[in-house]
Design an enzyme around this catalytic site. Structure first.
Site, mmCIF file in Angstrom:
data_model
loop_
_atom_site.group_PDB
_atom_site.id
_atom_site.type_symbol
_atom_site.label_atom_id
_atom_site.label_comp_id
_atom_site.label_asym_id
_atom_site.label_seq_id
_atom_site.Cartn_x
_atom_site.Cartn_y
_atom_site.Cartn_z
ATOM 1 N N LEU A 1 -0.733 -19.684 11.057
ATOM 2 C CA LEU A 1 -1.762 -18.766 11.553
ATOM 3 C C LEU A 1 -1.542 -18.432 13.024
ATOM 4 O O LEU A 1 -2.458 -17.963 13.701
ATOM 5 C CB LEU A 1 -3.155 -19.375 11.343
ATOM 6 C CG LEU A 1 -3.535 -19.650 9.884
ATOM 7 C CD1 LEU A 1 -4.932 -20.257 9.798
ATOM 8 C CD2 LEU A 1 -3.447 -18.381 9.043
ATOM 9 N N SER B 1 2.683 -23.459 12.305
ATOM 10 C CA SER B 1 1.881 -22.380 12.918
ATOM 11 C C SER B 1 1.764 -21.174 11.994
ATOM 12 O O SER B 1 2.010 -20.041 12.406
ATOM 13 C CB SER B 1 2.484 -21.967 14.263
ATOM 14 O OG SER B 1 2.331 -22.968 15.226
ATOM 15 N N GLY C 1 -3.918 -19.826 15.462
ATOM 16 C CA GLY C 1 -5.272 -19.295 15.322
ATOM 17 C C GLY C 1 -5.373 -17.804 15.511
ATOM 18 O O GLY C 1 -6.413 -17.200 15.183
ATOM 19 N N TYR D 1 2.546 -35.958 18.698
ATOM 20 C CA TYR D 1 1.186 -35.483 18.435
ATOM 21 C C TYR D 1 0.118 -36.462 18.904
ATOM 22 O O TYR D 1 0.345 -37.667 18.883
ATOM 23 C CB TYR D 1 1.007 -35.236 16.927
ATOM 24 C CG TYR D 1 1.810 -34.096 16.379
ATOM 25 C CD1 TYR D 1 2.524 -33.228 17.202
ATOM 26 C CD2 TYR D 1 1.877 -33.870 15.005
ATOM 27 C CE1 TYR D 1 3.267 -32.185 16.676
ATOM 28 C CE2 TYR D 1 2.618 -32.826 14.463
ATOM 29 C CZ TYR D 1 3.316 -31.999 15.306
ATOM 30 O OH TYR D 1 4.055 -30.971 14.770
ATOM 31 N N THR E 1 -6.372 -15.701 12.446
ATOM 32 C CA THR E 1 -7.719 -15.776 11.877
ATOM 33 C C THR E 1 -8.560 -14.616 12.381
ATOM 34 O O THR E 1 -9.631 -14.332 11.830
ATOM 35 C CB THR E 1 -8.426 -17.085 12.275
ATOM 36 O OG1 THR E 1 -8.658 -17.084 13.693
ATOM 37 C CG2 THR E 1 -7.578 -18.293 11.904
ATOM 38 N N GLY E 2 -8.106 -13.990 13.471
ATOM 39 C CA GLY E 2 -8.851 -12.905 14.099
ATOM 40 C C GLY E 2 -9.910 -13.373 15.076
ATOM 41 O O GLY E 2 -10.598 -12.561 15.692
ATOM 42 N N LYS E 3 -10.025 -14.693 15.266
ATOM 43 C CA LYS E 3 -11.129 -15.200 16.091
ATOM 44 C C LYS E 3 -10.949 -14.925 17.578
ATOM 45 O O LYS E 3 -11.900 -15.078 18.348
ATOM 46 C CB LYS E 3 -11.330 -16.690 15.853
ATOM 47 C CG LYS E 3 -10.170 -17.585 16.262
ATOM 48 C CD LYS E 3 -10.457 -19.037 15.868
ATOM 49 C CE LYS E 3 -9.302 -19.961 16.178
ATOM 50 N NZ LYS E 3 -9.567 -21.348 15.709
#
Length: 347
Positions: free
Chosen positions: A238, A236, A241, A53, A244-246
């Site tokens: 989400l 992960s 991401g 990372y 989130t619907g973004k």
């Protein structure tokens, strides 16, 4: 905050784990420190990192910065004894990490000693194999996964050597517990069998992806988690991401992971959009935040030890940790089950 036991170790970890893979690229050291301090205030006692990372994106210039940032926070805060720190040793395939060589007792020791220096600690609570040497179906490899070429004799011998190295780390007090990541049901059971036969440390956990769009763990691995107490640390949650619907309707917010990583590690395909839209519609119908609905659902799974959240800003972090207080109704759970049948594997 609720706490669960990590495998059979007796180590108690918060059901929300603070993931850190954006620190060093999308997040500065100061922002990382702010996230850790807030998370601890909310009851989080579990941080997850890796020698690889940050990975947003990954590269030789930034590798290790995430561990560095955790180390400086641990030193400044004086909270080392209060935090369960998990890190990982990389598998093969990254040319800038030990020339891309497979994990071995020698490379594992090199990796652990370096991680300890970065983290400014004498031990890590959970040391994980980031991905196996033999190949696996994580990282979008499920569509091409084929274990038929694996050597039936060499692979178990290699796993024994790896477990022996991990056993040495435990004896030396540098590691408290061990785990796998991006591994399979066969990998887990073989490692458990080898450990029992040779008196070596037992796996405490497995860190694999889990979200509405990727639920392979519901099958064989969930049975192993139940019978063998090797619980899931879900990464992960989400779907990078997506949940989130973004990113709906082609949106690509500036500074978001999609704007940096291109295809979200293979997740951003034409198949995910209808599924994400359907889950977003379900959340809206019940007055729920989509991200919180996703994390809250993951927390209901009986095989779940901890959900590893990540955030690039404080509002995201507050939303994600806040999911611990969201209770899903029977109607919402039924809706989720129906959507899973409609979209069983969109990524």
């Amino acid at each position: 905050m609720k706490y669960k036991t990590l495998g059979r170790t007796g180590i108690q970890v918060s059901e929300i784990c603070l993931g850190t893979m954006t620190w060093g690229t999308q997040n500065s050291e100061a922002e990382a420190h702010e996230q850790m301090s807030y998370a601890v205030e909310q009851g989080v006692n579990f941080f997850d990192t890796a020698e690889l990372y940050p990975v947003t994106p990954a590269g030789p210039e930034t590798r290790g910065l995430t561990e560095d940032y955790i180390g400086t926070w641990l030193k400044a805060s004086g909270k080392r004894d209060d935090i369960v720190v998990a890190t990982k040793v990389s598998g093969p395939g990254r040319p800038y990490i030990r020339n891309g060589t497979p994990a071995s007792p020698k490379t594992m020791r090199e990796a652990l000693e370096t991680s300890l220096k970065r983290l400014q600690t004498d031990y890590v609570d959970l040391y994980q194999m980031h991905w196996p040497n033999r190949g696996h179906y994580g990282f979008r490899n499920s569509w091409t996964y084929d274990p038929s070429g694996q050597d039936r004799k060499a692979v178990p011998e290699e796993l024994l050597a790896i477990l022996e190295a991990l056993g040495d780390f435990v004896k030396e007090g540098k590691v408290r517990a061990i785990g796998l990541s991006n591994d399979t049901a066969w990998g887990v059971m073989t490692m458990l069998s080898i450990a029992e036969k040779h008196g070596l440390p037992r796996l405490a956990s497995i860190q694999n992806e889990y979200n509405f769009l990727y639920r392979q763990f519901d099958l064989d691995l969930s049975e192993i988690a139940h019978h063998e107490h090797v619980g899931l640390l879900a990464y992960s949650p989400l779907a990078a991401g997506l949940m989130t619907g973004k990113y709906l309707n082609g949106a690509k917010p500036e500074g978001s992971r999609l704007s940096i990583n291109g295809d979200l590690g293979g997740r951003y395909t034409e198949y995910q959009e209808p599924a994400v839209a359907a889950y977003a519609k379900l959340a809206k119908a019940h007055g729920l935040d989509l991200a919180q609905m996703q994390i809250a659902f993951s927390l209901t799974r009986p095989f779940m030890t901890s959900v590893i959240i990540g955030a690039t800003n404080m509002q995201q972090l507050k939303t994600n940790i806040g999911a611990k207080d969201v209770k899903l109704s029977a109607e919402v759970l039924a809706g989720i089950a129906n959507l899973h049948k409609m979209y069983p594997a969109p990524i």
